[in-house]
Design a protein around this motif. Structure first.
Motif, PDB file in Angstrom:
ATOM      1  N   SER A 236      26.359 -26.857  34.068  1.00 38.21           N
ATOM      2  CA  SER A 236      26.980 -27.962  33.335  1.00 38.21           C
ATOM      3  C   SER A 236      27.049 -27.626  31.843  1.00 38.21           C
ATOM      4  O   SER A 236      26.039 -27.229  31.248  1.00 38.21           O
ATOM      5  CB  SER A 236      26.184 -29.257  33.531  1.00 38.21           C
ATOM      6  OG  SER A 236      26.129 -29.604  34.900  1.00 38.21           O
ATOM      7  N   PRO A 237      28.205 -27.771  31.213  1.00 39.75           N
ATOM      8  CA  PRO A 237      28.348 -27.412  29.791  1.00 39.75           C
ATOM      9  C   PRO A 237      27.381 -28.195  28.903  1.00 39.75           C
ATOM     10  O   PRO A 237      27.330 -29.424  28.940  1.00 39.75           O
ATOM     11  CB  PRO A 237      29.801 -27.799  29.476  1.00 39.75           C
ATOM     12  CG  PRO A 237      30.498 -27.778  30.804  1.00 39.75           C
ATOM     13  CD  PRO A 237      29.473 -28.253  31.799  1.00 39.75           C
ATOM     14  N   GLY A 238      26.594 -27.451  28.118  1.00 42.55           N
ATOM     15  CA  GLY A 238      25.713 -28.076  27.144  1.00 42.55           C
ATOM     16  C   GLY A 238      24.508 -28.779  27.734  1.00 42.55           C
ATOM     17  O   GLY A 238      23.936 -29.660  27.080  1.00 42.55           O
ATOM     18  N   ARG A 240      21.030 -30.092  28.496  1.00 46.45           N
ATOM     19  CA  ARG A 240      19.758 -30.125  27.777  1.00 46.45           C
ATOM     20  C   ARG A 240      18.784 -30.963  28.591  1.00 46.45           C
ATOM     21  O   ARG A 240      18.963 -32.173  28.729  1.00 46.45           O
ATOM     22  CB  ARG A 240      19.931 -30.740  26.380  1.00 46.45           C
ATOM     23  CG  ARG A 240      20.978 -30.054  25.538  1.00 46.45           C
ATOM     24  CD  ARG A 240      21.095 -30.659  24.154  1.00 46.45           C
ATOM     25  NE  ARG A 240      21.286 -32.111  24.157  1.00 46.45           N
ATOM     26  CZ  ARG A 240      22.447 -32.702  24.421  1.00 46.45           C
ATOM     27  NH1 ARG A 240      23.510 -31.991  24.750  1.00 46.45           N
ATOM     28  NH2 ARG A 240      22.551 -34.016  24.373  1.00 46.45           N
ATOM     29  N   TRP A 255      20.911 -34.347  29.218  1.00 41.38           N
ATOM     30  CA  TRP A 255      22.228 -34.676  28.702  1.00 41.38           C
ATOM     31  C   TRP A 255      23.121 -33.443  28.808  1.00 41.38           C
ATOM     32  O   TRP A 255      22.621 -32.309  28.796  1.00 41.38           O
ATOM     33  CB  TRP A 255      22.152 -35.096  27.233  1.00 41.38           C
ATOM     34  CG  TRP A 255      21.388 -36.343  26.975  1.00 41.38           C
ATOM     35  CD1 TRP A 255      21.890 -37.604  26.780  1.00 41.38           C
ATOM     36  CD2 TRP A 255      19.964 -36.476  26.846  1.00 41.38           C
ATOM     37  NE1 TRP A 255      20.872 -38.504  26.552  1.00 41.38           N
ATOM     38  CE2 TRP A 255      19.675 -37.839  26.592  1.00 41.38           C
ATOM     39  CE3 TRP A 255      18.893 -35.586  26.941  1.00 41.38           C
ATOM     40  CZ2 TRP A 255      18.386 -38.322  26.421  1.00 41.38           C
ATOM     41  CZ3 TRP A 255      17.603 -36.064  26.776  1.00 41.38           C
ATOM     42  CH2 TRP A 255      17.364 -37.421  26.514  1.00 41.38           C
ATOM     43  N   THR A 256      24.399 -33.641  28.940  1.00 46.15           N
ATOM     44  CA  THR A 256      25.377 -32.563  28.835  1.00 46.15           C
ATOM     45  C   THR A 256      26.319 -32.918  27.694  1.00 46.15           C
ATOM     46  O   THR A 256      26.166 -33.970  27.056  1.00 46.15           O
ATOM     47  CB  THR A 256      26.184 -32.399  30.138  1.00 46.15           C
ATOM     48  OG1 THR A 256      27.012 -33.565  30.325  1.00 46.15           O
ATOM     49  CG2 THR A 256      25.266 -32.230  31.344  1.00 46.15           C
ATOM     50  N   ASP A 257      27.304 -32.078  27.471  1.00 45.65           N
ATOM     51  CA  ASP A 257      28.275 -32.383  26.416  1.00 45.65           C
ATOM     52  C   ASP A 257      29.017 -33.680  26.718  1.00 45.65           C
ATOM     53  O   ASP A 257      29.535 -34.343  25.814  1.00 45.65           O
ATOM     54  CB  ASP A 257      29.285 -31.237  26.291  1.00 45.65           C
ATOM     55  CG  ASP A 257      28.655 -29.989  25.688  1.00 45.65           C
ATOM     56  OD1 ASP A 257      27.561 -30.101  25.105  1.00 45.65           O
ATOM     57  OD2 ASP A 257      29.263 -28.906  25.815  1.00 45.65           O
ATOM     58  N   ALA A 258      29.053 -34.048  28.007  1.00 41.27           N
ATOM     59  CA  ALA A 258      29.776 -35.261  28.402  1.00 41.27           C
ATOM     60  C   ALA A 258      28.935 -36.525  28.244  1.00 41.27           C
ATOM     61  O   ALA A 258      29.458 -37.638  28.330  1.00 41.27           O
ATOM     62  CB  ALA A 258      30.247 -35.139  29.848  1.00 41.27           C
TER      63      ALA A 258
END
Length: 295
Positions: A236-238, A240, A255-258
């Protein structure tokens, strides 16, 4: 209107705390508090001797109305239903700690789901917020004797179903840190070392995202499921994945970028994780945004 808001705001945290424990939903609790504000702004306050009691009574009754309809919706919910998680890192605000940090764990909210609406209201008002019996009776429109009976039943029910001996905060944090490190590494052996043999995992995706539709029991199955989820989530992009205070206890949030991605609450005893509650339904992750931002 200007004199109404300061009085209401003085009790807003309390009202949210009552509504959230009654409903297990951040969004529904916030809507309930907003409805209470509308009632307060339209009320004849000349007849209100105690604004706090009036607001708690109004909020509880509004929450009871919402709880009835919410239970009907949950009968068709896809997979296990879990309460909405809430970040309770309140930046050291004692008022927030008192309202949000005490007796608000996801495990307890799951148990409260099995109470009748009246029992839940009495438990929240009496056991969590220590309101006098006479005040609770006024809220529910019942006799003091009836309230005492409801309180007794609720206490027995919660005691019988509450997770066994809860770890102290420091132990809970240390176990959670080990669990998080194992999840980050997708390490099945490390997860097995952190899990009790009879560990149980529940995932709430609500049909919105991939999740187990039934409880997963046993350390081996739980560890392999978590390792697989960690492997999938790594793409998943970003992404955390962090240690966070979830519903008053150390837990895990991601969390992700989304935006918010997942929240995990752990039941810890004897140095091991006995219960893992995983909320993945994106509709339930609004509470992963900190409620209080440090100045």
């Amino acid at each position: 209107m200007t004199d109404l808001l300061p009085v209401f705001d003085a009790h807003r945290r309390l009202l949210f705390g009552v509504a959230y424990r009654m409903l297990g939903s951040v969004a529904d609790a916030e809507d309930t508090v907003q409805d209470a504000w509308l009632r307060w702004s339209a009320a004849d306050r000349g007849d209100v001797a105690d604004p706090r009691a009036w607001l708690v009574r109004t909020t509880t009754r509004l929450a009871l109305d919402r709880l009835t309809s919410a239970r009907a919706r949950r009968e068709t919910y896809v997979g296990p239903w879990l309460p909405e998680p809430l970040l309770t890192d309140t930046a050291g605000d004692p008022a927030d700690d008192a309202v949000l940090g005490e007796q608000v764990s996801l495990a307890l909210l799951v148990v409260l789901e099995s109470l009748s609406p009246a029992e839940r209201a009495v438990f929240v008002l009496r056991e969590v917020f220590a309101l006098p019996v006479v005040e609770v009776a006024g809220v529910l429109g019942r006799s003091e004797a009836a309230v005492r009976q409801l309180a007794h039943r609720a206490r027995e029910h919660v005691a019988a179903r509450r997770p066994r001996s809860v770890a102290g905060r420091q132990e809970h944090r240390e176990v959670t840190e080990r669990f998080l490190a194992a999840c980050l590494g997708g390490d099945v052996d490390a997860l097995l070392a952190a899990l009790a043999p009879d560990a149980v995992l529940l995932t709430d995706g609500g049909g919105r995202t991939k999740a187990a539709l039934r409880p997963i029991a046993g350390a081996d199955k739980v560890a392999r499921f978590l390792a697989a989820v960690a492997g999938e989530g790594a793409s998943s992009p970003g992404l955390r994945l962090e240690l966070a205070e979830v519903n008053g206890l150390p837990g895990v949030a991601a969390w992700t970028d989304a935006g918010p991605f997942v929240a995990m609450s752990l039941g810890v005893a004897d140095g091991l994780v006995h219960q893992v509650l995983v909320v993945l339904n994106p509709d339930k992750l609004t509470g992963l945004r900190p409620r209080v931002t440090p100045a």
